[in-house]
Every structure is written in C-alpha cells, then in structure tokens.
Design a protein around this motif. Sequence first.
Motif: not given
Length: 79
Positions: A37-44
């Motif tokens: 999942x390439x979304x979300x604050x942790x990924x960013x």
Amino acid sequence: MPTKAWSQPIKIQIGFGSRRVEGPFQALIHLAEHWPRRTGPRFVRAGIACKAAVEGRIDAEDARQEFLEAAKEVGLYLH
C-alpha cells in the motif's frame, strides 16, 4: 552517496518469503517495488527518511525507525 547499514536489519515478509533490509537504500527499493500500500503517513515518512539518510542528511537509525513503523503498519514486519 552514503550507504550506511543499520545497526540491526529489519526482516520483512515479501510474498511467501522474507527479506532482510539492512539499510536505507535497500529500504527505498522495497518501498518502491514491494510495498502493498503506497499511501498513508507512515509510508510517506519512511520514504522521506530513507531518502534523506541515503543523501546523508539524517542519521540512518532515524530512517530505520520510520521504515520499521511503516512495515508494522502494513503487516510486513517479522519479529
């Protein structure tokens, strides 16, 4: 380009296998190519931190912590 290894690798699950991520450069590859999942604050945050560590702008251990949290968030971290 600094490629400092982390003090301890992070073991993540990829498909039916596992991989050891040993530093911020490897982490960037996994974030770009294997992340579910390439979304979300942790990924960013993990992506930003790992890129900054590769460029020598932050300590690699700070990037390790961000990558670890991102892996936990999507269930890839193996204990």
